[in-house]
Design an enzyme around this catalytic site. Structure first.
Site, PDB file in Angstrom:
ATOM      1  N   HIS A 100      33.162  39.501  43.858  1.00  8.82           N
ATOM      2  CA  HIS A 100      31.875  40.131  43.556  1.00  8.82           C
ATOM      3  C   HIS A 100      31.990  41.636  43.838  1.00  8.82           C
ATOM      4  O   HIS A 100      32.512  42.032  44.873  1.00  8.82           O
ATOM      5  CB  HIS A 100      30.761  39.510  44.410  1.00  8.82           C
ATOM      6  N   GLU A 170      38.969  45.691  43.525  1.00  7.89           N
ATOM      7  CA  GLU A 170      38.833  44.251  43.224  1.00  7.89           C
ATOM      8  C   GLU A 170      40.200  43.651  42.910  1.00  7.89           C
ATOM      9  O   GLU A 170      40.564  42.588  43.402  1.00  7.89           O
ATOM     10  CB  GLU A 170      37.922  44.032  42.021  1.00  7.89           C
TER      11      GLU A 170
HETATM   12  C1  GRF Z   1      34.094  42.111  38.064  1.00  5.91           C
HETATM   13  O1  GRF Z   1      33.399  43.241  38.490  1.00  5.91           O
HETATM   14  C2  GRF Z   1      33.839  40.962  39.017  1.00  5.91           C
HETATM   15  O2  GRF Z   1      33.689  41.353  40.338  1.00  5.91           O
HETATM   16  C3  GRF Z   1      32.538  40.420  38.510  1.00  5.91           C
HETATM   17  O3  GRF Z   1      32.629  40.536  37.104  1.00  5.91           O
HETATM   18  C4  GRF Z   1      33.533  41.575  36.756  1.00  5.91           C
HETATM   19  C5  GRF Z   1      34.591  40.990  35.878  1.00  5.91           C
HETATM   20  O4  GRF Z   1      35.490  41.932  35.380  1.00  5.91           O
HETATM   21  N1  GRF Z   1      32.284  39.108  39.041  1.00  5.91           N
HETATM   22  P1  GRF Z   1      36.793  41.440  34.631  1.00  5.91           P
HETATM   23  O5  GRF Z   1      36.368  40.455  33.542  1.00  5.91           O
HETATM   24  O6  GRF Z   1      37.710  40.801  35.624  1.00  5.91           O
HETATM   25  O7  GRF Z   1      37.391  42.674  34.033  1.00  5.91           O
END
Ligand code: GRF
Length: 196
Positions: A100, A170
């Site tokens: 998240h 992330e």
């Molecule tokens: C990311 O920001 C994740 O944290 C959220 O949705 C987004 C997905 O990005 N849950 P991606 O599809 O991995 O580029």
């Protein structure tokens, strides 16, 4: 070696970071299937490009079957925008993780997805935001927190700029957690998660 299933709804850059970490040997696991509730999700295309089974499926019971068919040890929600039922979360208890793009418990839960998370952080005026990887329980974004990392929120930030900065961490945080999970180094006691 752990069997991994990844669920995506969109672009799948987090999925890509896991694919790359598996292919380089950083993660001792195998992605057997990528499932999306959206037929046009770019994440499905990324899977196919790496010879990973890509499944478009919206029916939760069928998603559960597909995951079970691969003896899955770990389910990764990587930008999966469908809320899962308690049947799903109980079936794979402590085996589902989600990423998240905020510091939970801030800017999370119902309605906080995509840019809305970052708009929330900017409008509130927080000075730091970040990313959280957590176990998934029956409510949105409430499961035990595994790892968090912060980024600064700058006075001039737009939601898009903050989103980009968070996305970089992330990718790093998710692959670190998946690595530890695959090495059986993550332990949960009530809400507290210990990483060896
Ligand atoms: C990311 O920001 C994740 O944290 C959220 O949705 C987004 C997905 O990005 N849950 P991606 O599809 O991995 O580029």
């Amino acid at each position: 070696m752990k069997n991994i299933a990844v669920l995506v709804s969109g672009g799948g850059t987090n999925l890509q970071s896991i694919i790359d970490a598996v292919e380089s040997g950083y993660i001792d696991g195998k992605i057997n299937v990528v499932i999306s509730n959206r037929e046009d999700a770019y994440g499905l295309y990324r899977a196919k490009k790496h010879n990973i089974k890509a499944v478009f499926e919206n029916d939760e019971n069928k998603i559960i079957e597909e995951i079970k068919n691969h003896n899955t040890d770990l389910v990764i929600l990587a930008g999966f925008l469908k809320i899962l039922s308690s049947k799903f979360t109980r079936t794979f208890e402590n085996k589902i993780i989600n990423i998240h793009p905020s510091l939970i418990p801030a800017f999370c839960g119902k309605g906080y997805y995509g840019l809305k998370v970052h708009e929330g952080a900017i409008d509130y005026g927080v000075k730091v935001s970040g990313a959280t990887v957590h176990f998934v329980d029956e409510n949105a974004d409430t499961g035990p927190i595994i790892a968090q990392e912060t980024v600064p929120v700058l006075p001039t930030d737009t939601a898009e700029e903050l989103q980009k900065r968070v996305l970089v961490i992330e990718h790093k945080l998710l692959k670190e957690v998946v690595k530890k999970y695959c090495e059986d180094k993550i332990r949960v006691e009530k809400r507290r998660v210990f990483i060896d």
